[in-house]
Design an enzyme around this catalytic site. Structure first.
Site, PDB file in Angstrom:
ATOM      1  N   CYS A 124       0.847  -1.184   0.000  1.00  0.00           N
ATOM      2  CA  CYS A 124       0.000   0.000   0.000  1.00  0.00           C
ATOM      3  C   CYS A 124       0.890   1.243   0.000  1.00  0.00           C
ATOM      4  O   CYS A 124       1.920   1.288   0.667  1.00  0.00           O
ATOM      5  CB  CYS A 124      -0.943   0.101   1.196  1.00  0.00           C
ATOM      6  SG  CYS A 124      -2.082  -1.274   1.308  1.00  0.00           S
ATOM      7  N   ARG A 136       3.898  -0.181  -4.848  1.00  0.00           N
ATOM      8  CA  ARG A 136       3.650  -0.765  -3.524  1.00  0.00           C
ATOM      9  C   ARG A 136       2.343  -1.556  -3.464  1.00  0.00           C
ATOM     10  O   ARG A 136       2.063  -2.225  -2.472  1.00  0.00           O
ATOM     11  CB  ARG A 136       3.599   0.348  -2.466  1.00  0.00           C
ATOM     12  CG  ARG A 136       4.859   1.175  -2.393  1.00  0.00           C
ATOM     13  CD  ARG A 136       4.707   2.297  -1.391  1.00  0.00           C
ATOM     14  NE  ARG A 136       4.609   1.776  -0.052  1.00  0.00           N
ATOM     15  CZ  ARG A 136       5.634   1.533   0.744  1.00  0.00           C
ATOM     16  NH1 ARG A 136       6.856   1.784   0.328  1.00  0.00           N
ATOM     17  NH2 ARG A 136       5.455   1.060   1.946  1.00  0.00           N
ATOM     18  N   TRP A 139      -2.683  -2.771  -1.708  1.00  0.00           N
ATOM     19  CA  TRP A 139      -2.367  -4.188  -1.891  1.00  0.00           C
ATOM     20  C   TRP A 139      -3.185  -4.901  -0.827  1.00  0.00           C
ATOM     21  O   TRP A 139      -2.915  -4.771   0.374  1.00  0.00           O
ATOM     22  CB  TRP A 139      -0.870  -4.435  -1.706  1.00  0.00           C
ATOM     23  CG  TRP A 139      -0.478  -5.845  -2.026  1.00  0.00           C
ATOM     24  CD1 TRP A 139      -0.134  -6.334  -3.249  1.00  0.00           C
ATOM     25  CD2 TRP A 139      -0.356  -6.940  -1.107  1.00  0.00           C
ATOM     26  NE1 TRP A 139       0.163  -7.666  -3.164  1.00  0.00           N
ATOM     27  CE2 TRP A 139       0.037  -8.071  -1.856  1.00  0.00           C
ATOM     28  CE3 TRP A 139      -0.570  -7.086   0.254  1.00  0.00           C
ATOM     29  CZ2 TRP A 139       0.232  -9.321  -1.280  1.00  0.00           C
ATOM     30  CZ3 TRP A 139      -0.370  -8.338   0.835  1.00  0.00           C
ATOM     31  CH2 TRP A 139       0.025  -9.441   0.066  1.00  0.00           C
ATOM     32  N   ASN A 196      -1.494   2.038   5.731  1.00  0.00           N
ATOM     33  CA  ASN A 196      -0.609   0.992   5.202  1.00  0.00           C
ATOM     34  C   ASN A 196      -0.166   0.160   6.393  1.00  0.00           C
ATOM     35  O   ASN A 196       0.405   0.700   7.335  1.00  0.00           O
ATOM     36  CB  ASN A 196       0.602   1.657   4.517  1.00  0.00           C
ATOM     37  CG  ASN A 196       1.712   0.672   4.216  1.00  0.00           C
ATOM     38  OD1 ASN A 196       1.452  -0.500   3.971  1.00  0.00           O
ATOM     39  ND2 ASN A 196       2.949   1.147   4.229  1.00  0.00           N
ATOM     40  N   GLY A 197      -0.445  -1.145   6.354  1.00  0.00           N
ATOM     41  CA  GLY A 197      -0.056  -2.012   7.476  1.00  0.00           C
ATOM     42  C   GLY A 197      -1.197  -2.952   7.812  1.00  0.00           C
ATOM     43  O   GLY A 197      -2.112  -3.143   6.997  1.00  0.00           O
ATOM     44  N   GLU A 214      17.396 -17.526  -8.753  1.00  0.00           N
ATOM     45  CA  GLU A 214      16.978 -16.167  -9.114  1.00  0.00           C
ATOM     46  C   GLU A 214      16.363 -16.145 -10.517  1.00  0.00           C
ATOM     47  O   GLU A 214      15.361 -15.464 -10.754  1.00  0.00           O
ATOM     48  CB  GLU A 214      18.195 -15.228  -8.998  1.00  0.00           C
ATOM     49  CG  GLU A 214      17.995 -13.800  -9.446  1.00  0.00           C
ATOM     50  CD  GLU A 214      16.902 -13.034  -8.697  1.00  0.00           C
ATOM     51  OE1 GLU A 214      16.359 -13.547  -7.698  1.00  0.00           O
ATOM     52  OE2 GLU A 214      16.565 -11.930  -9.155  1.00  0.00           O
ATOM     53  N   LYS A 235      12.605 -14.890 -11.309  1.00  0.00           N
ATOM     54  CA  LYS A 235      12.313 -13.815 -12.277  1.00  0.00           C
ATOM     55  C   LYS A 235      11.265 -14.277 -13.268  1.00  0.00           C
ATOM     56  O   LYS A 235      10.356 -13.541 -13.606  1.00  0.00           O
ATOM     57  CB  LYS A 235      13.563 -13.411 -13.068  1.00  0.00           C
ATOM     58  CG  LYS A 235      14.593 -12.532 -12.429  1.00  0.00           C
ATOM     59  CD  LYS A 235      14.167 -11.160 -12.002  1.00  0.00           C
ATOM     60  CE  LYS A 235      13.478 -11.188 -10.671  1.00  0.00           C
ATOM     61  NZ  LYS A 235      14.216 -10.794  -9.510  1.00  0.00           N
ATOM     62  N   GLU A 275       7.646 -14.821 -11.494  1.00  0.00           N
ATOM     63  CA  GLU A 275       6.915 -13.670 -10.965  1.00  0.00           C
ATOM     64  C   GLU A 275       6.390 -12.739 -12.055  1.00  0.00           C
ATOM     65  O   GLU A 275       5.391 -12.064 -11.842  1.00  0.00           O
ATOM     66  CB  GLU A 275       7.728 -12.898  -9.921  1.00  0.00           C
ATOM     67  CG  GLU A 275       8.889 -12.109 -10.433  1.00  0.00           C
ATOM     68  CD  GLU A 275       9.608 -11.336  -9.326  1.00  0.00           C
ATOM     69  OE1 GLU A 275       8.969 -10.898  -8.374  1.00  0.00           O
ATOM     70  OE2 GLU A 275      10.837 -11.172  -9.449  1.00  0.00           O
ATOM     71  N   HIS A 282      17.636 -36.293  -8.213  1.00  0.00           N
ATOM     72  CA  HIS A 282      16.914 -36.730  -7.015  1.00  0.00           C
ATOM     73  C   HIS A 282      15.434 -36.383  -7.080  1.00  0.00           C
ATOM     74  O   HIS A 282      14.774 -36.289  -6.050  1.00  0.00           O
ATOM     75  CB  HIS A 282      17.565 -36.120  -5.775  1.00  0.00           C
ATOM     76  CG  HIS A 282      18.997 -36.537  -5.619  1.00  0.00           C
ATOM     77  ND1 HIS A 282      19.363 -37.748  -5.087  1.00  0.00           N
ATOM     78  CD2 HIS A 282      20.142 -35.917  -5.985  1.00  0.00           C
ATOM     79  CE1 HIS A 282      20.691 -37.845  -5.107  1.00  0.00           C
ATOM     80  NE2 HIS A 282      21.178 -36.748  -5.658  1.00  0.00           N
ATOM     81  N   LYS A 298       5.906  -4.275  -4.554  1.00  0.00           N
ATOM     82  CA  LYS A 298       7.355  -4.119  -4.493  1.00  0.00           C
ATOM     83  C   LYS A 298       7.879  -4.216  -3.071  1.00  0.00           C
ATOM     84  O   LYS A 298       8.947  -4.728  -2.820  1.00  0.00           O
ATOM     85  CB  LYS A 298       7.700  -2.762  -5.112  1.00  0.00           C
ATOM     86  CG  LYS A 298       9.173  -2.437  -5.162  1.00  0.00           C
ATOM     87  CD  LYS A 298       9.849  -3.198  -6.262  1.00  0.00           C
ATOM     88  CE  LYS A 298      11.330  -2.931  -6.331  1.00  0.00           C
ATOM     89  NZ  LYS A 298      12.020  -4.012  -7.052  1.00  0.00           N
TER      90      LYS A 298
HETATM   91  O1  M6R Z   1      12.917  -4.958  -0.552  1.00  0.00           O
HETATM   92  P1  M6R Z   1      13.454  -6.335  -0.282  1.00  0.00           P
HETATM   93  O2  M6R Z   1      14.736  -6.593  -0.982  1.00  0.00           O
HETATM   94  O3  M6R Z   1      13.542  -6.642   1.175  1.00  0.00           O
HETATM   95  O4  M6R Z   1      12.362  -7.307  -0.903  1.00  0.00           O
HETATM   96  C1  M6R Z   1      12.470  -8.685  -0.801  1.00  0.00           C
HETATM   97  C2  M6R Z   1      11.549  -9.383  -1.757  1.00  0.00           C
HETATM   98  O5  M6R Z   1      10.221  -9.010  -1.522  1.00  0.00           O
HETATM   99  C3  M6R Z   1      11.882  -9.067  -3.224  1.00  0.00           C
HETATM  100  O6  M6R Z   1      13.203  -9.368  -3.514  1.00  0.00           O
HETATM  101  C4  M6R Z   1      10.953  -9.862  -4.171  1.00  0.00           C
HETATM  102  O7  M6R Z   1      11.219 -11.220  -4.067  1.00  0.00           O
HETATM  103  C5  M6R Z   1      11.097  -9.375  -5.606  1.00  0.00           C
HETATM  104  N1  M6R Z   1       9.809  -9.247  -6.210  1.00  0.00           N
HETATM  105  C6  M6R Z   1      11.870 -10.290  -6.473  1.00  0.00           C
HETATM  106  O8  M6R Z   1      12.013  -9.817  -7.762  1.00  0.00           O
END
Ligand code: M6R
Length: 612
Positions: free
Chosen positions: A2, A27, A73, A99-100, A485, A489, A492, A508, A607
């Site tokens: 949010c 956000r 969000w 927000n929270g 990673e 990517k 997501e 395995h 984010k």
């Molecule tokens: O702001 P942060 O690095 O603490 O965020 C951690 C994760 O939420 C963030 O890396 C998330 O996994 C991304 N969407 C990955 O691309």
């Protein structure tokens, strides 16, 4: 999660709010809303993005120089118009954005219902505005006092702004465990979840601390109190934020801009910290606490998501170069275990946003156990940055695409600098290798550019595998976290199911999934375990898997048996992740675009994950 923004001053509030909400949309983007005060309080809310709200409010009255906006969000209650913020009190006098999460909202709601309050939404937030209304009515308090007293009854996390129709020349804001920045202009204030909506109006800001309440008013006064009623002196800071970095420029998506920025951001992360010609590396935060860090019994890395993957690379780096034992923990798990953390441990928190709730909570837990807390953060002035004993900014600039790219390479660059710094000073790497690593590190930005120049080839490979429903990423050693990673990517932003595995683990279990429809992305640079990974690729081919390999320039063995092959420049093994991740970022980006996905705002994500 949010985004909140509020304005009070002499300008029209609505355009400031809409622009601010667009900046904060990373956000959360389930629904958006504004409240504008101009005698009456007008509230407009829409399911969807800020542009949907804008279209809806186009023919409505939006005049007024006091207002606030929210981009959501969803946590409690579906994303719809009713659950969108701002929420309004039963007597329609107050409106509130939040927000929270209010953890005790159910108990509060029950009590308020008994007192005759009626609720429209399923949110925890609506409870808060009714609670403030109840306190205000019962105790006849000015709005800031009603907010303060109400918050003493609240358990949870919040950044809120409240407008009271009967006190139209002030805004009241408060925070606990969710960020809130107050921008101070000339007789105007802009309040927001981060500094991005503020920077074009003023550089002067106050970061509100936990359990503080601020009152700003039209005559330019700012007053801060704690929730237990102690007056605080505002600490004003200057922003260092370039507005151009908040715009997409010529790029269609922030993600592509941010991938391409890595040539510069990796160099920016190293600037002033390394000089290969003079043979030195110096990470300020490490120097400051050198004895404690160099003599640590253990490093514990706490992070989430992509930052956790960067932490895994840190494990390889610190163990190999500095011979320091490392544990890498999901912050969300660490905080709810009863972990053994001692005074001679160093906790390294990795976070792009510096606001991730789980990472912040894990740090606080470790702080209570007297460990040294070191932050590796991108967002300047963020909560994690302000909670740590020491730390380093990665200087990647604002990262707006939800998928983390340049922040990841910034984190890995910083961890690499730290490991080389500590390794050399602790005598665990010889000078010749140390100097070689410094030279190689300085070459990384230009090598990243060489990979970015292969964009067309990577786009072509993306077109060949874009219709897959699953994908497997394999790597060994330093490239194992890169496999994780790469898979993250892809999933997501393109919604293709993808898994990352250590290449040898394939036998395995995951090997059962391989057939002619399964793209297998193998990161196989020319370092330790190369021969072993050649065998793993053979095993994939024997099951008709489609192999896309990332190899070192000049490779023969793997290239020959791959369906598609992307060559990357050679470097020292510990630096490989900084290069091998780049083609995977581009691959995911192109696949997602070809599948018609919004790469900057993928579904269900935000984010900055400020709730647990
Ligand atoms: O702001 P942060 O690095 O603490 O965020 C951690 C994760 O939420 C963030 O890396 C998330 O996994 C991304 N969407 C990955 O691309």
């Amino acid at each position: 999660m949010c985004g909140i923004v509020a304005y009070i001053g002499n300008k029209q509030a609505y355009p400031v709010l809409i622009k601010g909400l667009k900046r904060l949309e990373y956000r959360g983007y389930d629904s958006a809303g504004v409240a504008i005060l101009n005698g009456d309080m007008r509230v407009y809310k829409r399911k969807g993005k800020v542009k949907d709200l804008e279209t809806y409010a186009k023919d409505k009255v939006t005049r007024g120089s006091v207002g606030m906006g929210h981009t959501r969000w969803a946590t409690h209650g579906k994303p719809n118009h009713i659950n969108a913020h701002p929420h309004v009190s039963g007597n329609e006098r107050l409106s509130l954005i939040h927000n929270g999460i209010i953890e005790n909202y159910a108990t509060l709601k029950e009590a308020l219902i008994k007192l005759g309050h009626e609720f429209e939404s399923d949110t925890d937030t609506e409870v808060l505005v009714h609670l403030i209304e109840e306190v205000q009515k019962r105790e006849q308090l000015p709005i800031e006092e009603a907010v303060r007293v109400a918050l003493t009854k609240v358990v949870g996390a919040y950044a809120i702004v409240v407008i009271d129709k009967e006190e139209p020349s002030k805004l009241v804001a408060a925070r606990k465990a969710s960020p809130l920045v107050i921008g101070i202009g000339d007789n105007e204030f802009i309040l927001a979840s981060d500094a991005t909506p503020i920077v074009e109006y003023t550089q002067r800001v106050v970061y509100l601390n936990d359990e503080e309440i601020a009152v700003v008013n039209k005559s330019g006064d700012l007053q801060i109190k704690t929730i237990d009623d102690k007056i605080q002196t505002p600490f004003i800071e200057e922003l260092d934020l370039n507005i151009e970095r908040l715009e997409k420029g010529d790029y269609e998506f922030f993600m592509l801009k941010e991938i391409n920025e890595q040539v510069k951001t990796i160099a920016d992360c190293m600037r002033g910290r390394i000089n290969a010609a003079e043979g030195w590396v110096n990470v300020g935060g490490v120097t400051e606490y050198y004895e404690r860090i160099a003599n640590a019994k253990r490093f514990i890395v706490a992070a989430c998501g992509t930052s956790w993957h960067a932490g895994l690379i840190g494990e390889y780096l610190f163990e190999e170069l500095a011979r320091i034992s490392v544990e890498v923990e999901y912050a969300s798990e660490l905080r709810y275990r009863n972990p053994i953390i001692n005074e001679d441990d160093v906790i390294i928190a990795l976070s792009q946003s510096g606001e991730t709730a789980d990472t912040l909570a894990a740090l606080e837990l470790a702080k209570d156990k007297n460990a040294l807390i070191y932050g590796i953060v991108n967002a300047v002035g963020s909560s994690i940055a302000r909670t740590t004993h020491s730390g380093s900014y990665i200087h990647a600039g604002p990262e707006i695409g939800v998928a983390s790219t340049k922040a990841f390479t910034g984190q890995v660059t910083l961890l690499t600098l730290m490991a080389i710094h500590l390794g050399y000073k602790r005598g665990t790497i010889p000078r010749s290798y140390y100097l070689q690593l410094l030279n190689s590190l300085e070459n990384i930005p230009s090598q990243v550019q060489e990979i970015l120049d292969k964009n067309d080839q990577i786009q072509y490979i993306a077109s060949e595998i874009k219709d897959a429903t699953n994908a497997l990423y394999l790597g060994r050693g330093y490239n194992f976290p890169i496999a994780l990673e790469g898979a993250l990517k892809l999933k997501e932003i393109s919604y293709i199911h993808a898994e990352g595995y250590p290449a040898a683990e394939m036998k395995h279990g995951p090997i059962a999934l391989i057939d002619e429809n399964m793209p297998v992305i193998v990161i196989a640079t020319n370092h330790s375990a190369y021969e072993k990974i050649v065998s793993n690729v053979q095993e994939v081919k024997a099951r008709k898997g489609k192999v896309i390999s990332i190899v070192t320039e000049g490779d023969k063995a793997i290239k020959e048996i791959s369906d598609y092959c992307i060559e990357i420049p050679d470097t020292d093994e510990p630096l490989t992740p900084l290069l091998s991740v780049i083609p995977l970022q581009l691959l995911s980006y192109h696949i997602a675009i070809m599948r018609g996905c919004n790469v900057d705002q993928p579904r269900n994500l935000a984010k900055s994950v400020t709730v647990e």
